[in-house]
Design an enzyme around this catalytic site. Structure first.
Site, short mmCIF file in Angstrom:
data_model
loop_
_atom_site.label_atom_id
_atom_site.label_comp_id
_atom_site.label_asym_id
_atom_site.label_seq_id
_atom_site.Cartn_x
_atom_site.Cartn_y
_atom_site.Cartn_z
N GLY A 46 37.36 49.84 40.09
CA GLY A 46 37.30 49.07 38.86
C GLY A 46 35.88 49.08 38.31
O GLY A 46 34.93 49.36 39.06
N GLN A 51 28.58 46.39 33.66
CA GLN A 51 27.98 47.13 34.78
C GLN A 51 27.27 48.40 34.30
O GLN A 51 26.45 48.97 35.03
CB GLN A 51 29.04 47.47 35.84
CG GLN A 51 29.58 46.22 36.54
CD GLN A 51 30.61 46.56 37.60
OE1 GLN A 51 31.79 46.68 37.30
NE2 GLN A 51 30.17 46.73 38.83
N CYS A 94 31.29 45.78 45.53
CA CYS A 94 31.00 45.86 44.09
C CYS A 94 29.98 46.97 43.87
O CYS A 94 28.99 47.05 44.61
CB CYS A 94 30.43 44.53 43.60
SG CYS A 94 30.05 44.52 41.84
N LEU A 95 30.22 47.79 42.86
CA LEU A 95 29.29 48.89 42.57
C LEU A 95 27.92 48.35 42.16
O LEU A 95 26.93 49.06 42.26
CB LEU A 95 29.87 49.79 41.47
CG LEU A 95 31.16 50.52 41.87
CD1 LEU A 95 31.76 51.23 40.66
CD2 LEU A 95 30.90 51.51 43.00
N HIS A 136 38.11 39.99 40.12
CA HIS A 136 36.73 40.44 40.38
C HIS A 136 36.11 40.95 39.07
O HIS A 136 34.97 40.61 38.75
CB HIS A 136 36.78 41.54 41.45
CG HIS A 136 35.47 42.23 41.70
ND1 HIS A 136 34.81 42.17 42.91
CD2 HIS A 136 34.71 43.04 40.92
CE1 HIS A 136 33.70 42.89 42.83
NE2 HIS A 136 33.62 43.44 41.64
N GLU A 137 36.87 41.75 38.32
CA GLU A 137 36.35 42.32 37.06
C GLU A 137 36.17 41.24 36.00
O GLU A 137 35.19 41.26 35.25
CB GLU A 137 37.28 43.41 36.53
CG GLU A 137 37.54 44.58 37.47
CD GLU A 137 36.30 45.21 38.05
OE1 GLU A 137 35.21 45.05 37.48
OE2 GLU A 137 36.42 45.87 39.09
N HIS A 140 33.00 39.48 36.26
CA HIS A 140 31.86 40.20 35.66
C HIS A 140 31.69 39.83 34.18
O HIS A 140 30.57 39.74 33.68
CB HIS A 140 32.07 41.71 35.74
CG HIS A 140 31.69 42.33 37.06
ND1 HIS A 140 30.41 42.26 37.58
CD2 HIS A 140 32.41 43.07 37.95
CE1 HIS A 140 30.38 42.92 38.73
NE2 HIS A 140 31.58 43.41 38.99
O1 GNR Z 1 35.21 49.67 43.81
C1 GNR Z 1 35.41 48.46 43.98
N1 GNR Z 1 36.15 48.05 45.04
C2 GNR Z 1 36.62 46.76 45.20
C3 GNR Z 1 37.14 46.40 46.44
C4 GNR Z 1 37.65 45.13 46.65
C5 GNR Z 1 37.63 44.21 45.62
C6 GNR Z 1 37.09 44.54 44.39
C7 GNR Z 1 36.59 45.81 44.18
S1 GNR Z 1 35.96 46.24 42.62
C8 GNR Z 1 34.82 47.47 43.05
C9 GNR Z 1 34.22 48.12 41.82
C10 GNR Z 1 33.42 47.09 41.04
O2 GNR Z 1 32.33 46.73 41.34
N2 GNR Z 1 34.01 46.55 40.01
O3 GNR Z 1 33.37 45.61 39.30
NI NI Z 2 32.10 44.58 40.70
#
Ligand code: GNR
Ligand code: NI
Length: 172
Positions: A46, A51, A94-95, A136-137, A140
């Site tokens: 995601g 980001q 998270c990236l 999670h997104e 952000h």
């Molecule tokens: O790549 C991602 N893996 C992930 C694993 C578990 C819960 C959420 C994520 S999102 C993350 C990519 C990211 O940072 N998205 O904002």
């Molecule tokens: Ni993230």
């Protein structure tokens, strides 16, 4: 399409509140194409526009496995409609917080309303990884990172280590 640099914590830009997209036009679709390419390259499942430094309420995602066909998903101006009382725990990464993984508890299911790639309104019920990832997104979009759901001790430790790694990388 282009791969764009991903911003990492504690960069203040990640704390911005993203603004709604007014019109889903070709500029927005080109941005989403870049986001998807950046996400696949990382690789991640995601990515929120902030980001890559763009404070707009846009998310791209692909939850397909390595050996499956790609399944790109696009969510513009997403809104959570309702959340289950049932909670689920996932080990999140998270990236923008590279190399750290911690368990986070979130509602196991949620309804989401959003605009798709063509600007059409959609309503979905989510569960499992999709529910976790979309929450999670959407965090952000509000300037929230998964580490904000951890204890202050864990969060501060991760931030301290990230800063140290960035210092070492800059000195190379
Ligand atoms: O790549 C991602 N893996 C992930 C694993 C578990 C819960 C959420 C994520 S999102 C993350 C990519 C990211 O940072 N998205 O904002
Ligand atoms: Ni993230």
């Amino acid at each position: 399409m282009a791969i764009r640099p991903i911003i990492t914590a504690p960069d203040a830009r990640l704390r911005q509140i993203s603004k709604p997209v007014e019109t889903v036009n070709d500029d927005i679709r080109a941005l989403m194409d870049d986001m998807l390419e950046t996400m696949y390259d990382a690789p991640g499942i995601g990515l929120a526009a902030i980001q890559i430094g763009v404070p707009l309420r846009i998310i791209v995602m692909d939850l397909a496995g390595k050996d499956e066909d790609p399944e790109p998903r696009y969510y513009i101006n997403p809104v959570v409609l309702d959340t289950a009382e049932e909670m689920a725990v996932y080990e999140e990464g998270c990236l923008s917080v590279p190399e750290y993984f911690e368990e986070v508890e979130r509602p196991a299911k949620c309804g989401v309303r959003y605009l798709d790639y063509d600007g059409a309104e959609q309503l979905i019920e989510t569960e499992g990884l999709l529910a976790t990832c979309i929450q999670h997104e959407m965090d952000h979009l509000e300037g929230t990172l998964f580490i904000d759901h951890l204890s202050r001790l864990k969060r501060d430790l991760i931030i301290r280590k990230l800063k140290k790694e960035q210092r070492l990388a800059a000195a190379e």
